[in-house]
Design a protein around this motif. Structure first.
Motif, PDB file in Angstrom:
ATOM      1  N   GLY A  12       0.781  -1.231   0.000  1.00 38.05           N
ATOM      2  CA  GLY A  12       0.000   0.000   0.000  1.00 38.05           C
ATOM      3  C   GLY A  12       0.814   1.282   0.000  1.00 38.05           C
ATOM      4  O   GLY A  12       0.251   2.370   0.008  1.00 38.05           O
ATOM      5  N   VAL A  13       2.136   1.179   0.002  1.00 43.91           N
ATOM      6  CA  VAL A  13       3.008   2.361   0.001  1.00 43.91           C
ATOM      7  C   VAL A  13       3.573   2.526  -1.419  1.00 43.91           C
ATOM      8  O   VAL A  13       4.211   1.616  -1.942  1.00 43.91           O
ATOM      9  N   PRO A  14       3.357   3.705  -2.024  1.00 37.39           N
ATOM     10  CA  PRO A  14       3.825   3.890  -3.399  1.00 37.39           C
ATOM     11  C   PRO A  14       5.340   4.083  -3.478  1.00 37.39           C
ATOM     12  O   PRO A  14       5.970   4.576  -2.552  1.00 37.39           O
ATOM     13  N   TYR A  15       5.906   3.667  -4.601  1.00 40.90           N
ATOM     14  CA  TYR A  15       7.312   3.928  -4.877  1.00 40.90           C
ATOM     15  C   TYR A  15       7.458   4.306  -6.349  1.00 40.90           C
ATOM     16  O   TYR A  15       6.643   3.944  -7.189  1.00 40.90           O
ATOM     17  N   ASN A  16       8.492   5.076  -6.640  1.00 43.28           N
ATOM     18  CA  ASN A  16       8.763   5.507  -8.008  1.00 43.28           C
ATOM     19  C   ASN A  16      10.252   5.788  -8.123  1.00 43.28           C
ATOM     20  O   ASN A  16      10.768   6.698  -7.502  1.00 43.28           O
ATOM     21  N   PHE A  17      10.941   4.990  -8.932  1.00 38.67           N
ATOM     22  CA  PHE A  17      12.370   5.170  -9.125  1.00 38.67           C
ATOM     23  C   PHE A  17      12.707   5.558 -10.561  1.00 38.67           C
ATOM     24  O   PHE A  17      13.845   5.395 -11.001  1.00 38.67           O
ATOM     25  N   GLU A  18      11.720   6.094 -11.274  1.00 38.14           N
ATOM     26  CA  GLU A  18      11.993   6.627 -12.609  1.00 38.14           C
ATOM     27  C   GLU A  18      12.800   7.909 -12.471  1.00 38.14           C
ATOM     28  O   GLU A  18      12.696   8.617 -11.476  1.00 38.14           O
ATOM     29  N   ARG A  19      13.596   8.220 -13.471  1.00 40.13           N
ATOM     30  CA  ARG A  19      14.418   9.425 -13.428  1.00 40.13           C
ATOM     31  C   ARG A  19      13.512  10.657 -13.327  1.00 40.13           C
ATOM     32  O   ARG A  19      12.629  10.854 -14.155  1.00 40.13           O
ATOM     33  N   PRO A  20      13.714  11.502 -12.288  1.00 37.57           N
ATOM     34  CA  PRO A  20      12.825  12.657 -12.109  1.00 37.57           C
ATOM     35  C   PRO A  20      13.105  13.751 -13.139  1.00 37.57           C
ATOM     36  O   PRO A  20      14.241  13.974 -13.545  1.00 37.57           O
TER      37      PRO A  20
END
Length: 97
Positions: A12-20
């Motif tokens: 339920g915790v979002p993550y995002n490791f795409e280049r900002p």
């Protein structure tokens, strides 16, 4: 080797490791009509939505607490010195039965 997903949710915790990018950062921190917390543009978890007035109250309170912690106060120094002084206690036991 299989490609690992760069964004999603774990428990339920979002993550995002795409280049900002600048656009994605700006759109993540400024989302009118959304709640106080929004998904982080990079990393794990949530961050403050600066388009929500409640977020600004949190920022102001955090800033005030940080300022208070770092500003020297003579009042707290004198209180701590008086707490170190010994106290004499005299017990008068007149009721000897």
């Amino acid at each position: 080797m299989a490609d690992k997903p760069t964004s999603g949710e774990i428990f339920g915790v979002p993550y995002n490791f795409e280049r900002p990018s600048f656009g994605r950062m700006l759109s993540s921190y400024w989302q009118p009509g959304e709640g106080m917390l929004v998904e982080k543009p990079f990393g794990v978890g949530y961050t403050l939505n600066l388009a929500n007035w409640r977020s600004w109250i949190v920022v102001l309170i955090a800033g005030a607490l940080l300022w208070q912690e770092q500003s020297p106060s003579s009042e707290t120094e004198s209180d701590s010195e008086s707490a170190i002084d010994p106290v004499e206690v005299i017990v008068d036991d007149e009721n000897d039965d």
